[in-house]
Design a protein around this motif. Structure first.
Motif, PDB file in Angstrom:
ATOM      1  N   LEU A 206       1.117  -1.474   0.085  1.00 32.72           N
ATOM      2  CA  LEU A 206       0.241   0.285   0.120  1.00 32.72           C
ATOM      3  C   LEU A 206       0.887   1.729  -0.508  1.00 32.72           C
ATOM      4  CD1 LEU A 206      -2.995  -1.347   2.599  1.00 32.72           C
ATOM      5  CD2 LEU A 206      -2.494  -1.013  -0.479  1.00 32.72           C
ATOM      6  N   LYS A 207       2.349   1.354  -0.007  1.00 30.57           N
ATOM      7  CA  LYS A 207       3.029   2.203  -0.182  1.00 30.57           C
ATOM      8  C   LYS A 207       3.575   2.522  -1.351  1.00 30.57           C
ATOM      9  CE  LYS A 207       4.966   1.543   4.189  1.00 30.57           C
ATOM     10  NZ  LYS A 207       6.283   1.322   5.169  1.00 30.57           N
ATOM     11  N   GLY A 208       2.833   1.789  -2.592  1.00 31.49           N
ATOM     12  CA  GLY A 208       2.802   2.249  -4.261  1.00 31.49           C
ATOM     13  C   GLY A 208       4.746   1.722  -4.857  1.00 31.49           C
ATOM     14  N   ILE A 209       4.841   0.766  -3.846  1.00 33.88           N
ATOM     15  CA  ILE A 209       6.620  -0.219  -4.506  1.00 33.88           C
ATOM     16  C   ILE A 209       6.505   0.405  -5.684  1.00 33.88           C
ATOM     17  CG2 ILE A 209       6.801  -0.271  -1.889  1.00 33.88           C
ATOM     18  CD1 ILE A 209       6.142  -2.954  -2.895  1.00 33.88           C
ATOM     19  N   GLY A 210       7.375  -0.334  -6.465  1.00 35.06           N
ATOM     20  CA  GLY A 210       7.124  -0.600  -7.771  1.00 35.06           C
ATOM     21  C   GLY A 210       8.482  -1.716  -7.751  1.00 35.06           C
ATOM     22  N   PRO A 211       8.564  -2.922  -8.949  1.00 34.37           N
ATOM     23  CA  PRO A 211       9.679  -3.946  -9.070  1.00 34.37           C
ATOM     24  C   PRO A 211      10.203  -3.422  -9.002  1.00 34.37           C
ATOM     25  CG  PRO A 211       7.647  -4.054 -10.632  1.00 34.37           C
ATOM     26  CD  PRO A 211       7.129  -2.152 -10.184  1.00 34.37           C
ATOM     27  N   GLU A 212      11.111  -2.522  -9.198  1.00 28.91           N
ATOM     28  CA  GLU A 212      12.699  -1.975  -9.159  1.00 28.91           C
ATOM     29  C   GLU A 212      13.458  -1.923  -7.707  1.00 28.91           C
ATOM     30  OE1 GLU A 212      10.518  -0.577 -11.348  1.00 28.91           O
ATOM     31  OE2 GLU A 212      11.744  -0.735 -12.841  1.00 28.91           O
ATOM     32  N   GLU A 213      12.060  -1.543  -6.413  1.00 29.68           N
ATOM     33  CA  GLU A 213      12.458  -0.819  -5.035  1.00 29.68           C
ATOM     34  C   GLU A 213      12.407  -2.442  -4.536  1.00 29.68           C
ATOM     35  OE1 GLU A 213       9.463   2.252  -3.789  1.00 29.68           O
ATOM     36  OE2 GLU A 213       8.867   2.152  -5.271  1.00 29.68           O
ATOM     37  N   VAL A 214      11.678  -3.430  -5.263  1.00 33.44           N
ATOM     38  CA  VAL A 214      11.742  -5.078  -4.684  1.00 33.44           C
ATOM     39  C   VAL A 214      13.280  -5.040  -4.619  1.00 33.44           C
ATOM     40  CG1 VAL A 214      10.801  -7.032  -4.873  1.00 33.44           C
ATOM     41  CG2 VAL A 214       9.517  -5.227  -4.786  1.00 33.44           C
ATOM     42  N   ALA A 215      13.893  -5.168  -6.297  1.00 27.87           N
ATOM     43  CA  ALA A 215      14.788  -5.375  -6.098  1.00 27.87           C
ATOM     44  C   ALA A 215      16.357  -5.154  -5.572  1.00 27.87           C
ATOM     45  CB  ALA A 215      15.375  -5.253  -7.705  1.00 27.87           C
ATOM     46  N   ASP A 216      15.445  -3.237  -5.837  1.00 26.93           N
ATOM     47  CA  ASP A 216      16.938  -2.771  -4.424  1.00 26.93           C
ATOM     48  C   ASP A 216      17.619  -2.991  -2.968  1.00 26.93           C
ATOM     49  OD1 ASP A 216      17.154  -1.479  -6.358  1.00 26.93           O
ATOM     50  OD2 ASP A 216      16.248   0.172  -6.156  1.00 26.93           O
ATOM     51  N   SER A 217      15.496  -3.855  -2.552  1.00 23.29           N
ATOM     52  CA  SER A 217      15.877  -4.503  -0.776  1.00 23.29           C
ATOM     53  C   SER A 217      16.501  -5.738  -0.941  1.00 23.29           C
ATOM     54  CB  SER A 217      14.288  -4.422  -0.489  1.00 23.29           C
ATOM     55  OG  SER A 217      13.793  -5.992  -1.311  1.00 23.29           O
ATOM     56  N   LEU A 218      16.676  -6.144  -1.780  1.00 25.26           N
ATOM     57  CA  LEU A 218      17.129  -7.453  -2.127  1.00 25.26           C
ATOM     58  C   LEU A 218      18.637  -7.198  -2.770  1.00 25.26           C
ATOM     59  CD1 LEU A 218      14.818 -10.261  -3.671  1.00 25.26           C
ATOM     60  CD2 LEU A 218      15.397  -9.540  -1.527  1.00 25.26           C
ATOM     61  N   HIS A 219      19.401  -5.863  -3.108  1.00 26.89           N
ATOM     62  CA  HIS A 219      20.567  -5.999  -3.420  1.00 26.89           C
ATOM     63  C   HIS A 219      21.008  -6.675  -4.496  1.00 26.89           C
ATOM     64  CE1 HIS A 219      21.018  -3.588   0.284  1.00 26.89           C
ATOM     65  NE2 HIS A 219      20.692  -4.620   1.227  1.00 26.89           N
ATOM     66  N   MET A 220      19.822  -7.012  -5.442  1.00 18.12           N
ATOM     67  CA  MET A 220      20.249  -7.116  -7.078  1.00 18.12           C
ATOM     68  C   MET A 220      19.752  -6.472  -7.876  1.00 18.12           C
ATOM     69  SD  MET A 220      17.672 -10.605  -6.031  1.00 18.12           S
ATOM     70  CE  MET A 220      18.515 -11.664  -7.560  1.00 18.12           C
ATOM     71  N   SER A 221      20.253  -6.402  -9.583  1.00 24.69           N
ATOM     72  CA  SER A 221      19.914  -5.844 -10.442  1.00 24.69           C
ATOM     73  C   SER A 221      18.637  -6.264 -10.297  1.00 24.69           C
ATOM     74  CB  SER A 221      20.899  -5.738 -11.133  1.00 24.69           C
ATOM     75  OG  SER A 221      20.755  -7.589 -12.223  1.00 24.69           O
ATOM     76  N   TYR A 222      17.884  -5.308 -11.055  1.00 22.12           N
ATOM     77  CA  TYR A 222      16.435  -6.085 -11.746  1.00 22.12           C
ATOM     78  C   TYR A 222      16.026  -6.394 -13.247  1.00 22.12           C
ATOM     79  CZ  TYR A 222      11.829  -5.526 -13.704  1.00 22.12           C
ATOM     80  OH  TYR A 222      10.836  -4.958 -14.111  1.00 22.12           O
ATOM     81  N   SER A 223      16.811  -6.821 -13.860  1.00 18.41           N
ATOM     82  CA  SER A 223      16.889  -7.387 -14.505  1.00 18.41           C
ATOM     83  C   SER A 223      17.539  -8.739 -13.606  1.00 18.41           C
ATOM     84  CB  SER A 223      18.240  -7.192 -16.117  1.00 18.41           C
ATOM     85  OG  SER A 223      19.643  -7.180 -15.306  1.00 18.41           O
ATOM     86  N   TRP A 224      18.839  -9.151 -13.638  1.00 22.05           N
ATOM     87  CA  TRP A 224      18.383 -10.503 -12.762  1.00 22.05           C
ATOM     88  C   TRP A 224      17.364 -11.101 -11.782  1.00 22.05           C
ATOM     89  CZ3 TRP A 224      20.988 -14.990 -13.562  1.00 22.05           C
ATOM     90  CH2 TRP A 224      20.958 -16.119 -11.889  1.00 22.05           C
ATOM     91  N   PHE A 225      16.702 -10.298 -10.936  1.00 20.85           N
ATOM     92  CA  PHE A 225      15.344 -10.517  -9.758  1.00 20.85           C
ATOM     93  C   PHE A 225      14.282 -10.145 -10.947  1.00 20.85           C
ATOM     94  CE2 PHE A 225      11.993  -8.279  -8.167  1.00 20.85           C
ATOM     95  CZ  PHE A 225      11.975  -9.185  -7.272  1.00 20.85           C
TER      96      PHE A 225
END
Length: 297
Positions: A206-225
């Motif tokens: 409910l905070k409006g997160i996007g996939p890129e923010e999820v990848a950042d939280s895991l310290h992964m590049s978005y393409s690999w995530f």
């Protein structure tokens, strides 16, 4: 759970509930931010559960404390502590002094369920769990987080036989703790990363997160995530986020009188036409037609 809602509940039990063998006295969750001012938050917890880390406490029931983000410290005595990290679940036993708190630098996300009864006592009497083991590393398991969230919802509604429902959930979490702790493979990092991603999405939906923010939280590049997430779930991260939002929208349309506009903005859609378009794509109905067909009077 709604934004800014109280995410915990303390319950009473009847003599009939006690006969069931397990009764639940508390369930909840709490996000503790980095550099928190005080722990635990002074937000209405009863005296029997509230404590200060420096003094500790002694409970008269068992408690399963699950940490899905951050790290902290668990004290078995004023001078002896164990470091706790994300993916750890603690089995706190009754009548045993303890204390714990999150690291100031990280904070943490905690879930808990407290319960007691002869069925739980027998688990220790029959050596299913070691009396001297407190911390079990099970990884961040989305399935267990869902059970905690389900238990909170059942407790909040407090309908007839909710104690039996909650007892079943508590027993299942306990069984899953035993299963995951005994079968956890430390080299299976990919599976744990995906589970952590799911939990992060659910906790921040409910905070409006996007996939890129999820990848950042895991310290992964978005393409690999994105590649990893789709391999394990069959869905892209963006699709998964939309699916969760649409599930919540369906529930709100069917069970509340909130307007389509309120629901759209609550679920962080930019505008009503876009919400309507996405909802119809995933369900085959417009929000209005879905409410008309499935809404509860």
């Amino acid at each position: 759970m709604e934004k800014n809602s109280v995410n915990y509940k303390y319950l009473v039990r009847s003599p009939r509930d006690i006969d069931w063998g397990i009764t639940v006295d508390t369930v909840g969750s709490e996000p503790i931010p980095p550099n928190y001012p005080v722990y635990p938050p002074r937000t209405g917890h009863p005296d029997t559960f509230y404590f200060t880390p420096s003094r500790g406490r002694v409970l008269d029931s068992y408690q399963l404390l699950y940490i899905t983000r951050g790290k902290g410290y668990f004290y078995t005595s004023p001078d002896t502590f164990i470091e706790i990290k994300e993916g750890d679940i603690l089995i706190l036993q009754p009548h045993v002094w303890h204390s714990y708190f999150p690291d100031k630098k990280t904070g943490w996300q905690e879930y808990w369920i407290g319960f007691q009864g002869i069925n739980m006592d027998s688990r220790f009497q029959n050596n299913f769990f070691a009396k001297d083991q407190i911390v079990y590393h099970i990884g961040v398991q989305d399935s267990i987080v869902k059970l905690y969230e389900q238990a909170i919802q059942v407790a909040m509604e407090e309908k007839a036989a909710c104690q039996q429902y909650l007892a079943g959930i508590a027993n299942l979490i306990l069984g899953m703790t035993m299963y995951y702790s005994q079968n956890y493979e430390f080299d299976n990092k990919a599976t744990e990363q995906i589970s952590k991603a799911k939990v992060f999405i659910r906790e921040n939906l409910l905070k409006g997160i996007g996939p890129e923010e999820v990848a950042d939280s895991l310290h992964m590049s978005y393409s690999w995530f994105r590649k990893l997430f789709k391999e394990y779930t069959g869905l892209s991260p963006a699709h998964y986020i939309q699916e969760l939002k649409i599930q919540q929208a369906k529930d709100l349309l069917a069970t509340t009188q909130r307007s389509t506009k309120e629901i759209a903005y609550y679920l962080t859609f930019d505008d009503i036409p876009y919400f309507t378009k996405v909802f119809k794509k995933y369900t085959g109905y417009t929000p209005q037609s879905y409410r008309k067909k499935f809404g509860r009077e």
